[in-house]
Design an enzyme around this catalytic site. Sequence first.
Site, PDB file in Angstrom:
ATOM      1  N   ASN A   1     -10.400 -43.531 -62.924  1.00  9.73           N
ATOM      2  CA  ASN A   1     -11.632 -43.410 -63.879  1.00  9.73           C
ATOM      3  C   ASN A   1     -11.670 -43.531 -65.792  1.00  9.73           C
ATOM      4  OD1 ASN A   1      -9.488 -41.251 -64.551  1.00  9.73           O
ATOM      5  ND2 ASN A   1     -11.290 -39.525 -64.485  1.00  9.73           N
TER       6      ASN A   1
ATOM      7  N   GLU B   1      -2.456 -32.940 -62.626  1.00  8.20           N
ATOM      8  CA  GLU B   1      -3.202 -33.122 -63.952  1.00  8.20           C
ATOM      9  C   GLU B   1      -4.916 -33.685 -62.938  1.00  8.20           C
ATOM     10  OE1 GLU B   1      -6.988 -32.945 -65.412  1.00  8.20           O
ATOM     11  OE2 GLU B   1      -6.392 -35.199 -65.988  1.00  8.20           O
TER      12      GLU B   1
ATOM     13  N   CYS C   1     -12.780 -36.040 -66.318  1.00  7.12           N
ATOM     14  CA  CYS C   1     -12.300 -34.940 -66.033  1.00  7.12           C
ATOM     15  C   CYS C   1     -12.808 -33.682 -67.008  1.00  7.12           C
ATOM     16  CB  CYS C   1     -10.945 -34.466 -65.722  1.00  7.12           C
ATOM     17  SG  CYS C   1      -9.940 -35.268 -66.759  1.00  7.12           S
TER      18      CYS C   1
ATOM     19  N   GLU D   1       0.903 -32.813 -70.027  1.00  4.89           N
ATOM     20  CA  GLU D   1       0.953 -33.883 -69.757  1.00  4.89           C
ATOM     21  C   GLU D   1       0.693 -33.535 -72.046  1.00  4.89           C
ATOM     22  OE1 GLU D   1      -1.816 -35.946 -67.458  1.00  4.89           O
ATOM     23  OE2 GLU D   1       0.352 -36.359 -67.199  1.00  4.89           O
TER      24      GLU D   1
HETATM   25  O1  TXE Z   1      -9.159 -39.379 -55.801  1.00  3.61           O
HETATM   26  P1  TXE Z   1      -7.999 -39.473 -55.291  1.00  3.61           P
HETATM   27  P2  TXE Z   1     -10.698 -39.911 -55.314  1.00  3.61           P
HETATM   28  C1  TXE Z   1     -11.620 -36.407 -58.665  1.00  3.61           C
HETATM   29  C2  TXE Z   1     -12.935 -37.088 -57.844  1.00  3.61           C
HETATM   30  C3  TXE Z   1     -13.532 -37.482 -57.911  1.00  3.61           C
HETATM   31  C4  TXE Z   1     -12.292 -37.106 -56.182  1.00  3.61           C
HETATM   32  C5  TXE Z   1     -11.881 -37.851 -55.541  1.00  3.61           C
HETATM   33  O2  TXE Z   1     -14.035 -34.973 -58.306  1.00  3.61           O
HETATM   34  O3  TXE Z   1     -14.756 -37.687 -56.851  1.00  3.61           O
HETATM   35  O4  TXE Z   1     -11.333 -36.344 -56.884  1.00  3.61           O
HETATM   36  O5  TXE Z   1     -11.070 -39.054 -55.741  1.00  3.61           O
HETATM   37  C6  TXE Z   1      -3.728 -41.499 -54.416  1.00  3.61           C
HETATM   38  N1  TXE Z   1      -0.463 -39.532 -51.743  1.00  3.61           N
HETATM   39  N2  TXE Z   1     -11.595 -37.264 -59.440  1.00  3.61           N
HETATM   40  O6  TXE Z   1     -10.597 -39.682 -54.034  1.00  3.61           O
HETATM   41  O7  TXE Z   1      -7.502 -39.715 -53.954  1.00  3.61           O
HETATM   42  C7  TXE Z   1      -4.982 -42.659 -55.184  1.00  3.61           C
HETATM   43  O8  TXE Z   1      -4.672 -43.394 -54.822  1.00  3.61           O
HETATM   44  C8  TXE Z   1      -0.042 -39.861 -52.888  1.00  3.61           C
HETATM   45  C9  TXE Z   1     -10.600 -36.538 -60.638  1.00  3.61           C
HETATM   46  O9  TXE Z   1     -10.329 -41.440 -55.748  1.00  3.61           O
HETATM   47  O10 TXE Z   1      -7.081 -37.503 -56.109  1.00  3.61           O
HETATM   48  C10 TXE Z   1      -4.717 -42.555 -56.973  1.00  3.61           C
HETATM   49  O11 TXE Z   1      -4.365 -43.727 -56.997  1.00  3.61           O
HETATM   50  N3  TXE Z   1      -0.912 -40.638 -54.113  1.00  3.61           N
HETATM   51  C11 TXE Z   1      -9.404 -36.868 -61.673  1.00  3.61           C
HETATM   52  C12 TXE Z   1      -4.622 -41.122 -57.023  1.00  3.61           C
HETATM   53  O12 TXE Z   1      -3.561 -40.882 -56.382  1.00  3.61           O
HETATM   54  C13 TXE Z   1      -2.073 -40.760 -53.392  1.00  3.61           C
HETATM   55  C14 TXE Z   1      -9.242 -38.920 -61.909  1.00  3.61           C
HETATM   56  C15 TXE Z   1      -6.207 -40.702 -57.311  1.00  3.61           C
HETATM   57  O13 TXE Z   1      -6.743 -40.404 -56.457  1.00  3.61           O
HETATM   58  C16 TXE Z   1      -2.493 -39.501 -52.206  1.00  3.61           C
HETATM   59  C17 TXE Z   1      -9.963 -39.255 -59.874  1.00  3.61           C
HETATM   60  C18 TXE Z   1      -1.425 -39.560 -51.386  1.00  3.61           C
HETATM   61  N4  TXE Z   1      -1.192 -38.669 -50.164  1.00  3.61           N
HETATM   62  C19 TXE Z   1     -11.080 -38.590 -59.383  1.00  3.61           C
HETATM   63  N5  TXE Z   1      -4.279 -40.094 -51.671  1.00  3.61           N
HETATM   64  C20 TXE Z   1      -8.680 -36.277 -63.343  1.00  3.61           C
HETATM   65  N6  TXE Z   1      -8.381 -35.782 -62.527  1.00  3.61           N
HETATM   66  O14 TXE Z   1      -9.603 -36.778 -64.053  1.00  3.61           O
HETATM   67  C21 TXE Z   1      -4.431 -40.324 -53.004  1.00  3.61           C
HETATM   68  N7  TXE Z   1      -3.261 -40.580 -53.874  1.00  3.61           N
END
Ligand code: TXE
Length: 480
Positions: free
Chosen positions: A151, A249, A283, A461
């Site tokens: 994001n 986070e 977020c 953080e």
């Molecule tokens: O995020 P992911 P996604 C929320 C938002 C969104 C939902 C899913 O609601 O719709 O999360 O988003 C890495 N081991 N937020 O699926 O999967 C992945 O490659 C290690 C809130 O896109 O959590 C990426 O680099 N790493 C949020 C990172 O995790 C892993 C911002 C985030 O992806 C992994 C984004 C694993 N097993 C989404 N699986 C905020 N807090 O700001 C995935 N990743």
Amino acid sequence: MIIIQNYINGQFQNPLNDEWLDNYNPSNGEVYGRIPNSTGEDVDVAFKAARTAFPNWSEKNIEERSRILIKISELLEAKVAHFAEAESKDNGKPINLAKAVDIPRAASNFRFFGNAITQFASESHENVGQQALNYTLRQPIGVVGCISPWNLPLYLFTWKIAPALAAGNCVVAKPSEITPLTAYLLGEICNEAGLPKGVLNIVHGLGTITGQAIVEHPNIKAISFTGGTATGAHIARTAAPLFKKLSLELGGKNPNIIFADCDYEDMLTTTVRSSFANQGQICLCGSRIFVENSIYEKFKRDFVAKVQQLIVGHPSNTSTNIGALVSKSHLEKVVGYIDQAKVENHTILCGGKKVTVKNYENGYYLEPTVIEVKSNECSLNQEEIFGPVVTIMPFHSEKEVLEMANSVKYGLSATLWTNNLKRTMRICNQLQTGIVWVNTWMLRDLRTPFGGMKDSGVGREGGFEALRFFTESKNICIKY
Ligand code: TXE
């Protein structure tokens, strides 16, 4: 076609298996690049480069480390336009936002932590009665892992890397596979700034393969992660038996509480921003708006009128307020919540439909959407939507709104609009969130602790909190 490579040991490299993933441009739905589909082997090569670089980097004079980080910041500042263009193309965010916020903030992250490390003090305690002196060292952990989301791609990537490096660690980092471009461009800047090879290594690939390999790597001893709550829980389960330090986070479902005595115009303008900035994909966005009953109808009218003026358009157009959502699957997820609202008979006050932007018919565009919900218990008010969709509902008392604000599993941030000081103090004390903004939103000071309670995460953080996370404390007791 842009070919993105891993950045390992100061060099750009193909993945060892020579497998690649497509990278999409959300503004038109077309593939415009490919990125490595890296595996655990690439992560291990990156780890070894980091481990080799660690003794020199960690023992470097603090001024020298600081100087290199500040140089990275300066080089980024000099290339804001180039990086902003890349970020906007990769993520779908309006170019103006990338130029004014994302890239300058990424530069600030390096400058801030480059300076902060020179001020990072540790404690000492003299026990005169026992003739003993205790002092605490703050030593770098070694090789640490940083995993960031799509994001705010470079903004959040550097928010982790900068304190990790400042504290003397070497890093294996993975940006989101959905938005890898600016992290890729950062490698060149690090070389130009004189960051020694192997100190920062960037490995691209899927979360479930590359990210998982970082989390599982036995010798990467700390993981800083920003992303979804479900992924955070999975990472916590994986890291626990390996006794890794974890900073998580995660998601939010942030209340925006509006009392009748607030500065109305300021509140209205800021609430449009806090609801829809970055297509609502922050977020910290205030996704549940609670308005005091006496001004509810007026707010509803005025807010909807302002939201309807927002321009949905191509991210590179400087008049665009709402760009494209990050991916097709994310767009469908957000639309799913709008469909759910219809099924549950909530009232869609404006928006709710996909938008076709001329010449970019396959882009992932959605109208900014305001939904009047019947209660705080519905899934729209309980689950993170993470798109240009906000809900509104009235409240009648301070007690009622506090209960609603706190009755979600998340606890990241809250916004409060009122000019009543006593009420402000009461509510701030009772909100179950890591961050509260009063009469403003997203006013950031990098010295402050940043993070959430409950399912919004673990740890903080920002400022010295980040430097504490990226160091191990060691207490030494000397009897004299
Ligand atoms: O995020 P992911 P996604 C929320 C938002 C969104 C939902 C899913 O609601 O719709 O999360 O988003 C890495 N081991 N937020 O699926 O999967 C992945 O490659 C290690 C809130 O896109 O959590 C990426 O680099 N790493 C949020 C990172 O995790 C892993 C911002 C985030 O992806 C992994 C984004 C694993 N097993 C989404 N699986 C905020 N807090 O700001 C995935 N990743």
